[in-house]
Design an enzyme around this catalytic site. Structure first.
Site, PDB file in Angstrom:
ATOM      1  N   ASP A  33     -15.349  29.624  13.790  1.00 11.97           N
ATOM      2  CA  ASP A  33     -15.448  30.068  15.186  1.00 11.97           C
ATOM      3  C   ASP A  33     -16.850  30.531  15.546  1.00 11.97           C
ATOM      4  O   ASP A  33     -17.038  31.607  16.134  1.00 11.97           O
ATOM      5  CB  ASP A  33     -14.448  31.195  15.455  1.00 11.97           C
ATOM      6  N   GLU A  55      -7.918  26.683  24.125  1.00 17.74           N
ATOM      7  CA  GLU A  55      -8.267  28.060  23.782  1.00 17.74           C
ATOM      8  C   GLU A  55      -9.782  28.144  23.674  1.00 17.74           C
ATOM      9  O   GLU A  55     -10.503  27.227  24.043  1.00 17.74           O
ATOM     10  CB  GLU A  55      -7.581  28.473  22.473  1.00 17.74           C
TER      11      GLU A  55
END
Length: 556
Positions: free
Chosen positions: A15, A184
């Site tokens: 991420d 997302e």
């Protein structure tokens, strides 16, 4: 031009959130249940990265005690407003349930390796928050979670303006987009009058990708791009799989790059497995004639080798945000000095217990991990067992390549089967391999647990733990009157443990399946990566101690 080789940050660095400040690039990555919280790396050329610090105090009380495996801090987003760094992130306390039970926090700092402000809670619609700085206004992006029985857990992307000083919402929350495929990880970047919405699509596994949308107004409506910007879902032969969760940044020379996560699978009879977890990669990006971002090499597959332009410009007095924001471009000199210790995969005996060491659910504490009591050694005081969510005495480092070797010398005198200390390969509480110095009954005697009567023997016990149970692989009698060197060699997806006896390596048990320590094994959600380290256990009164020296982790 600089040639980089992906992944640029290797082994459990998922991420990635990329920001540029002057000539420096910074990447913040998820830490989940591990400390230090939110590691940050930096680079001048996008190819060579060094550890620059972490967000100290990211978790109120400095404790993630009780959070499940792969819970904790998810997907931090790093930004720069011209004067200070901002980070927003969610602490996820439930995994695999309709309720993520998230708390979303914001913290700021003038230097990434310095003091961060105490975290302040903001609206927590779901995980994957991001901040967007635009002409003095501050916007909070988030995933919306719908926990209801008939709801969609990933129920679209929402945007809320918040006051930059109080962090209190200003006006209504706006629903930017819903999509039939899971979306997302929202980020916003402004270019040529367009607000570009960067979306992670398809989940974090092999279906992962990056989808773009854009609007003339920050609150929408947004139109979707006709093709993905990045994905490998259509080709399992691409060496960098699971590509997604991206951020776009303009370089000092006016070029564009994209940070994103990838994974390097091992091919097994049971399918691809990624024990190194998800890692950080960089791609070069261009803008097509219609104003959409595209990979410079064409298509949507990530490249392993990428040439990037990182030309620097003269420093101007004014500065502004660089990523997830709009406004004047920043040419500010990064506030830190160059005196940052480079990232390493080894720790000198007795060295400070900071990076590259990591700990579970709380920082290293002299109460259970002490490098000062015995020069050249680290002393661990045993606490809970390796499946505890509360107080496991473990120091571990990231495994960064599929071929690796770890070794350590341990000195300890266990007197009960409730005491153990040794070398561990760990993914989580339901996926680990450990070679421990411990106590066992005399040869031929059953496990009756009557160690308080004396007798017994000191052994090395090799244990394999997986989601579906625990197996004792081997037990070897050893002489613990002197320090004992333990080791493990990982190659071709197998882990072979050994110890040093009479100056030579003696194998313990058979090779074990290292690929089970991965995101892709078992039935539960897994988001981290394999680690190698040392631990100590004392299940009765936490008085047992073990001393370790010469820890070495080599990855190649």
């Amino acid at each position: 031009m600089t040639l980089l080789h992906n992944p640029v940050i290797r082994g459990f660095a998922p991420d990635p959130s990329l920001v540029r400040v002057g000539d420096w690039y910074y990447v913040a990555t998820s830490s989940f249940e591990w400390f230090p919280t939110i590691p940050i790396h930096r680079s001048r050329d996008l190819a060579r990265w060094e550890y620059a610090g972490h967000v100290r105090g990211a978790v109120p009380g400095d404790s993630l005690a009780g959070v499940p495996d792969s819970g904790g801090i998810w997907a931090p987003s790093l930004s720069w407003d011209g004067e200070r760094f901002w980070v927003v992130y969610s602490v996820v306390r439930s995994v695999g349930t309709p309720y993520f039970d998230t708390d979303t926090y914001v913290s700021t700092a003038t230097e990434v390796g310095g003091a961060w402000t105490p975290p302040r809670r903001v609206a927590s619609h779901g995980f994957d928050p991001a901040l967007f700085h635009d002409e003095g206004r501050l916007w909070l992006l988030n995933l919306q979670n719908d926990h209801r029985p008939d709801g969609r857990r990933f129920s679209g992307i929402v945007l809320t303006e918040i006051d930059p000083e109080t962090l209190v919402p200003v006006g209504d929350t706006h629903l930017l987009m819903q999509h039939e495929r899971l979306i997302e990880g929202p980020k916003l970047v402004k270019r040529d009058g367009w607000f570009h919405l960067v979306l992670a699509e398809g989940g974090t596994g092999v279906e992962h990708g990056v989808l773009m949308a854009r609007s003339r107004a920050v609150t929408g409506p947004y139109e979707l791009d006709s093709q993905p910007l990045l994905t490998t879902r259509d080709d399992p032969s691409v060496p960098l799989q699971k590509a997604g969760h991206a951020e776009l940044v303009e370089t000092a020379g006016g070029e564009w790059v994209m940070s994103h996560l990838v994974a390097r699978p091992l091919r097994t009879p049971d399918g691809p497995r990624c024990p190194l977890g998800r890692e950080t990669a960089i791609q070069a990006v261009i803008w097509d004639k219609d104003g959409w971002p595209r990979l410079r090499q064409g298509g949507w597959h990530p490249a392993v080798e990428v040439e990037v332009e990182v030309a620097t410009r003269a420093v101007r007095p004014e500065s502004g945000p660089e990523s997830g924001s709009a406004g004047p471009e920043s040419d500010a000199v990064a506030p830190e000095s160059d005196a940052v210790a480079p990232e390493s995969d080894a720790a000198e005996p007795g060295a400070d217990l900071g990076w590259p060491w990591s700990t579970l659910r709380g920082p290293a504490d002299p109460g259970w991990a002490d490098s000062a009591v015995r020069p050249g050694w680290i002393r661990l005081r045993g606490r809970h067992g390796p499946e505890s969510r509360w107080a496991h005495s473990l120091l571990a480092q990231r495994i960064t390549e599929h071929r690796a070797e770890a070794e350590v010398t341990v000195e300890a005198g266990p007197r009960t089967f409730t005491q153990a200390a040794g070398l561990v390969l760990r993914y989580n509480a339901e996926a680990y391999l450990s070679l421990d110095l411990t106590w066992a009954e005399a040869e031929g005697e059953g496990q009756r647990g009557q160690q308080w009567r004396g007798g017994g023997r000191t052994v090395l016990s090799l244990v394999e733990r997986e989601e579906f149970g625990t197996r004792r692989v081997a037990v070897v009698d050893v002489d613990a009157s002197a320090p004992l060197t333990l080791g493990v060699t990982v190659e071709d997806g197998l882990a072979q443990f050994w110890y040093v006896r009479e100056g030579a390596r003696a194998l313990v048990g058979t090779p074990l399946d290292f690929t089970k320590l991965s995101d892709d094994y078992g039935s539960k959600l897994r988001f981290t990566g394999a680690m190698a380290g040392v631990h100590a256990v004392d299940l009765v009164d936490a008085s047992f101690t073990a001393d370790f020296t010469g820890f070495r982790l080599t990855c190649w």
